[in-house]
Design a protein around this motif. Structure first.
Motif, short mmCIF file in Angstrom:
data_model
loop_
_atom_site.label_atom_id
_atom_site.label_comp_id
_atom_site.label_asym_id
_atom_site.label_seq_id
_atom_site.Cartn_x
_atom_site.Cartn_y
_atom_site.Cartn_z
N PRO A 170 6.25 1.11 15.58
CA PRO A 170 4.95 1.08 16.24
C PRO A 170 5.03 0.86 17.76
O PRO A 170 4.06 1.13 18.45
N ARG A 189 -4.83 -0.55 12.33
CA ARG A 189 -4.68 -1.00 10.96
C ARG A 189 -4.81 -2.53 10.90
O ARG A 189 -5.40 -3.08 10.00
N ASP A 209 -8.03 6.05 5.98
CA ASP A 209 -6.74 5.65 5.44
C ASP A 209 -6.01 4.75 6.43
O ASP A 209 -5.47 5.25 7.42
N GLU A 230 5.34 -2.40 10.37
CA GLU A 230 4.00 -2.05 10.87
C GLU A 230 3.91 -0.59 11.29
O GLU A 230 2.91 -0.15 11.84
N ILE A 262 4.12 3.73 10.89
CA ILE A 262 3.55 4.73 9.98
C ILE A 262 4.66 5.31 9.12
O ILE A 262 5.71 5.72 9.62
N VAL A 263 4.45 5.29 7.79
CA VAL A 263 5.44 5.79 6.84
C VAL A 263 5.10 7.24 6.51
O VAL A 263 3.98 7.55 6.10
N GLN A 274 -3.20 3.44 6.34
CA GLN A 274 -1.78 3.75 6.47
C GLN A 274 -1.55 4.95 7.39
O GLN A 274 -0.41 5.30 7.66
N SER A 275 -2.61 5.61 7.82
CA SER A 275 -2.47 6.72 8.75
C SER A 275 -2.92 6.30 10.15
O SER A 275 -3.20 7.13 10.99
N ARG A 276 -3.01 5.01 10.33
CA ARG A 276 -3.44 4.52 11.64
C ARG A 276 -2.29 3.81 12.34
O ARG A 276 -1.44 3.20 11.70
N PHE A 277 -2.34 3.89 13.64
CA PHE A 277 -1.43 3.13 14.46
C PHE A 277 -1.67 1.65 14.18
O PHE A 277 -2.79 1.24 13.85
N PRO A 280 0.83 -1.21 0.00
CA PRO A 280 0.00 0.00 0.00
C PRO A 280 0.87 1.26 0.00
O PRO A 280 1.98 1.24 0.54
N VAL A 281 0.35 2.33 -0.61
CA VAL A 281 1.05 3.61 -0.58
C VAL A 281 1.21 4.02 0.89
O VAL A 281 0.29 3.89 1.68
N ARG A 282 2.39 4.52 1.23
CA ARG A 282 2.73 4.85 2.61
C ARG A 282 2.58 3.62 3.52
O ARG A 282 2.06 3.71 4.62
N GLY A 283 2.98 2.47 2.98
CA GLY A 283 2.89 1.23 3.76
C GLY A 283 4.13 0.39 3.55
O GLY A 283 5.12 0.85 2.96
#
Lengths: 110, 813
Positions: free
Chosen positions: A64, B550, B541, A53, A55-56, B543-546, A13-16
């Motif tokens: 995390p 997620r 989103d 895991e 946040i990017v 990817q914006s979660r802890f 995923p983007v930013r993942g």
């Protein structure tokens, strides 16, 4: 130098991030907002948190467990924390993610 | 010999023309002034305040008898003109002839009466003069009287508001889709309609009147769709047309109005015309500003000086108390036109600027019109606005500097600018309080109530303190969200709402984030604010979660996860317990633990096993317990009156209903509830975020408890005797918290900031507001009342829980 195809960029995923298992431990492969790909050790040097895991944000990731922040480019811990994670060469070609086989295999074989 | 001037019509345009003439040369003319109304000139646009009772007729008279006497004007009031003889240069009134050298026709306009049956019934009036106004005031004197106003334009709405203020039941019928469509766009029309409806005025748009009913006098209005409205008074305010009969009878050229040259001269060079009866280059006039310009030209022409009338852009303001509205220029959409729009739904503010190239051509504002005249100036002067385009909509206070300086903006605010919307405190009151010794935020709050309610204006109040006290005030270091911005959580929440920011990209861009896409601190907060404020538009989103939110499971220190299935109200069954035991066996769960919220926690699950474990639990009828979320966690219950000899109500049943209603919702922090069946309080409801204690007479709802690092008893929100109402109040309170809370503030911290009294006002006292909150909660739940486990257990989604590649296998081969 030989490159190893480990999957499609769309699998991350983007930013993942996703994990690639190697004999000696997990490598985290990150995809940024700009669709750049970085590969680092998945293990935070602080307490072993799974960085994949985190946040990017920008070209950084936050662990995390205790919010240590690492540069995906240099592997250096940011801010007040001191530490370093291993980084590996990674690139994208035709939508496929390629890791440097020598680096990964060295890691696999070592 | 002094020349003779006859003026027909003592209205605002001719009144102003006579004034200019007398000021310039008192002895140039002998002036005779005819007027059909039995009085002289008064400020006709102030009839609305007279109607509403805010002003008296005496206060709006511009020229009284004394003034006419002092200036030698012969008044022939209450006298109609029967004939103009242009050959003899004589005007004939009902009381005789007057000769003229120059004649000014200022007969104004006549209201347009729709040609429908019943239009001539007594009780059907227009709204043009003092007689009409007095007739409306008389009609409103009878209690319970009903009025129908036909026409939702400027005049009709002012009439409606005035009649409402006089205590009548008022309905406005408007043919078009939104109110004041000539001055307002749809959005502003909507806000206006809402404000008028809040005053109790009923508005029907797209309503076409077919007939006025009644035998001796008006009794009702029938619409084309067959609807019949009762009415004791019908006000027709659908428009005006120039009053040209006198001119036409005299053989002057007449089109829609009386055509005049740039010098205001008609087809007869000794006859001038001014005001609403005039047509100039095909245009008619209804607002006062251009009429005053015409009046100046009339005076000059009469004095044989050169002057030309050139119509300018006009601005409109609605004179209805509480409806602050401004429109100027042209705001139709069109090719090459661009809009800049600002909305603050919470304050009811709407501003729209229409640009054509680098020039402002139109402005519509509702709710905050303080900068209206400044924008109007830009339109009139055709100023090149390219340099200030970015900040144009924020008004003059923001111009001239390189960057936006909020202090300068606050310093530039007028004293009557409202700072605190909740308590209606304006800047002047705060400045007075500061000058009287309230030199910090707490003191200002205590003396003026400013920022004492929702708190979103705290920053503004501090800025007023800073600008008033100068160096004596030390601005408390406002806690910004994180290093990516200087804005506080409160600022960000307010701006997301007011600027309608609906994506993360919009937040980064519009609020000037210093990082490309935030950081681990701000991203989860922004993601929450966006999904809470725009549940239907914004896509959550992950990817914006802890990680926990997620992965929908709690990460443990060794990187494994814990899984907690939901047990509604803490109830379970043997089948569920068997399925949980089977799952624990199958996935080698090392630890099974019972939580404080009446759930079973399976600890030590490997990340890649999560999807299949969830699928197993789903198959047994269980869903995610959200034990990981900043959202609804658990509703704990006691067994209530079904089993307990002390139980007063079905506490278990209410707990289950509440949990089924609230589950899946996200909130600023975790949200835990409990329902106890009697005051013995076995479910420990009085240390929860929201607790219900059942008593014989109903349900006591209390909020803002804590039992973590801090321990705090809940405070009573209200008591209700109905279970249904208890659920509605709890939904509304939850929504209030969701909409206003700072990310990571538990309920008790948030209530400490906004005050319990405010919460009570919002969800207990104001029933309509409560229902609106509950409705917005339900809208959000239409998206989020869903099991994330079921979604993520699907094969495609489950992939992300496994490694992208496994090179250990290849190495082994």
């Amino acid at each position: 130098m030989s490159w190893l195809d480990i999957g499609s960029i769309d699998d991350i995923p983007v930013r993942g991030a996703r994990v690639v298992k190697t004999a000696l431990g997990c490598v985290a492969v990150f995809r940024t907002d700009e669709n750049e790909v970085f590969a680092t050790s998945d293990r935070c040097p602080h307490k072993g948190g799974p960085l994949s895991e985190g946040i990017v944000h920008g070209k950084k990731v936050t662990c995390p467990l205790h919010n240590w922040v690492f540069s995906l480019e240099s592997g250096e811990a940011q801010g007040a924390d001191e530490g370093q994670i291993a980084t590996f060469s990674a690139r994208v070609e035709g939508g496929r993610i390629l890791l440097n086989a020598a680096e990964i295999e060295a890691r696999t074989a070592a | 010999m002094t020349k003779k001037l006859v003026v027909i019509g003592a209205g605002m345009a001719s009144g102003r023309a006579i004034e200019h003439l007398i000021e310039a040369d008192k002895d140039a003319y002998d002036i005779t002034l005819f007027n059909g109304e039995p009085r002289g000139n008064y400020n006709r646009i102030m009839l609305s305040p007279v109607l509403s009772g805010e002003k008296s007729y005496e206060e709006i008279v511009t020229h009284d008898d004394q003034w006419y006497a002092d200036n030698g004007v012969t008044c022939r009031f209450g006298e109609y003109i029967t004939k103009i003889d242009r050959d003899r240069k004589v005007v004939t009134g009902t009381n005789g002839e007057v000769a003229y050298d120059k004649l000014v026709i200022a007969t104004g306009s006549a209201p347009f009466i729709i040609p429908i049956p019943g239009k001539d019934l007594p009780g059907v009036i227009a709204y043009r003069d003092l007689e009409d106004t007095n007739a409306m005031i008389a009609a409103s004197a009878r209690s319970g009287a009903k009025a129908v106003v036909i026409g939702g334009g400027l005049l009709g709405l002012e009439a409606a508001a005035g009649l409402k203020a006089r205590g009548m039941d008022v309905t406005v019928l408007h043919l078009m889709g939104h109110l004041m469509e000539r001055q307002l766009d749809e959005a502003a029309g909507y806000l206006l309609r809402r404000a008028l409806e809040d005053k109790g005025i009923e508005i029907k748009c797209q309503a076409s009147t077919s007939e006025i009913l009644g035998t001796d006098k008006v009794e009702g209005v029938k619409l084309e769709d067959g609807t019949i409205l009762e009415a004791d008074l019908v006000v027709m305010a659908v428009g005006i047309r120039p009053e040209t009969r006198v001119a036409a009878d005299a053989g002057l050229d007449v089109n829609r109005g009386i055509p005049v040259s740039d010098q205001m001269v008609t087809s007869d060079h000794d006859v001038l015309a001014v005001g609403e009866c005039v047509e100039h280059n095909g245009a008619l006039f209804g607002l006062v500003a251009p009429l005053y310009d015409q009046a100046k030209v009339v005076a000059k022409t009469l004095l044989e000086e050169t002057a030309e009338f050139a119509p300018k852009e006009v601005a409109t303001k609605l004179k209805v108390t509480g409806c602050d509205l401004f429109s100027a220029g042209d705001f139709a959409e069109g090719e090459g036109r661009e809009d800049i729009v600002f909305r603050d739904p919470a304050r009811g503010v709407y501003k729209r600027l229409v640009l054509e190239g680098n020039v402002l051509v139109g402005a519509v504002m509702y709710g905050d019109t303080a900068d209206g005249n400044w924008f109007f100036g830009l339109i009139k002067d055709k100023t090149d606005i390219s340099e200030m385009r970015d900040t144009l909509i924020f008004g003059p206070a923001y111009q001239g500097g390189a960057s936006v300086d909020p202090m300068a903006a606050v310093a530039a605010l007028p004293l009557d600018a409202e700072i605190c919307g909740c308590n209606g405190v304006c800047k002047g009151q705060i400045v007075d309080a500061i000058n009287a010794g309230a030199t910090d935020l707490a003191a200002v709050k205590a003396t003026t109530k400013a920022s004492a309610s929702c708190g979103t204006c705290t920053g503004l109040v501090e800025q007023v303190l800073a600008t008033t006290l100068g160096d004596d005030f030390v601005m408390p270091a406002a806690q910004s969200v994180c290093g990516c911005t200087d804005l506080t959580h409160e600022d960000v929440r307010r701006l997301i709402k007011s600027k309608e920011l609906k994506s993360q990209a919009a937040v980064w861009q519009e609020l000037g984030w210093t990082t490309p896409n935030g950081c681990h601190t701000c991203r989860p907060a922004i993601n929450y604010y966006l999904l809470a404020d725009w549940p239907l538009e914004y896509q959550d989103d992950p990817q914006s979660r802890f990680v926990n939110e997620r992965r929908h499971a709690n990460i443990q220190k060794d990187g494994t996860y814990s899984v907690v299935p939901r047990m509604w109200g803490g109830m379970t069954t043997p089948d569920e317990l068997r399925a949980i035991a089977d799952a624990a066996d199958k996935y080698n769960v090392p630890t099974v633990h019972v939580t404080g919220g009446q759930r079973i926690d399976l600890l030590g699950v490997k990340g890649e096993d999560l999807p299949s474990m969830w699928a197993d639990l789903n198959a047994a009828g269980m869903v995610s317990g959200h034990a990981y979320s900043k959202g609804l966690r658990t509703v704990k219950t006691c067994v209530g009156k079904d089993h307990c000899r002390f139980g007063t109500q079905d506490s278990t049943g209410l707990g289950i209903k509440l949990e089924k209603h609230l589950w899946g919702s996200w909130s600023p922090h975790k949200l835990k509830l409990a329902v106890s069946g009697c005051p013995r309080n076995c479910a420990e409801a009085t240390c929860k975020d929201i607790g219900v204690v059942c008593v014989d007479s109903g349900y006591e709802i209390s909020v803002a408890g804590a039992a973590g690092m801090e321990v705090k008893q809940t405070e009573l929100l209200c008591k209700t005797d109905s279970e249904e109402e208890a659920i509605e109040i709890i939904s509304a309170f939850t929504q209030l918290y969701r909409e206003n809370g700072k990310y990571l503030d538990r309920v008790f911290k948030w209530v400490a900031k906004v005050g319990l009294d405010w919460c009570i006002e919002q969800v207990v006292d104001d029933v309509e507001n409560r229902k609106a909150l509950a409705e917005r909660f339900e809208i959000s739940q239409s998206v989020y009342r869903d099991d994330p486990w079921a979604k993520l257990a699907k094969p495609k989604e489950a992939e992300q829980f496994s490694p992208l590649a496994n090179l250990t296998l290849e190495a082994a081969e």
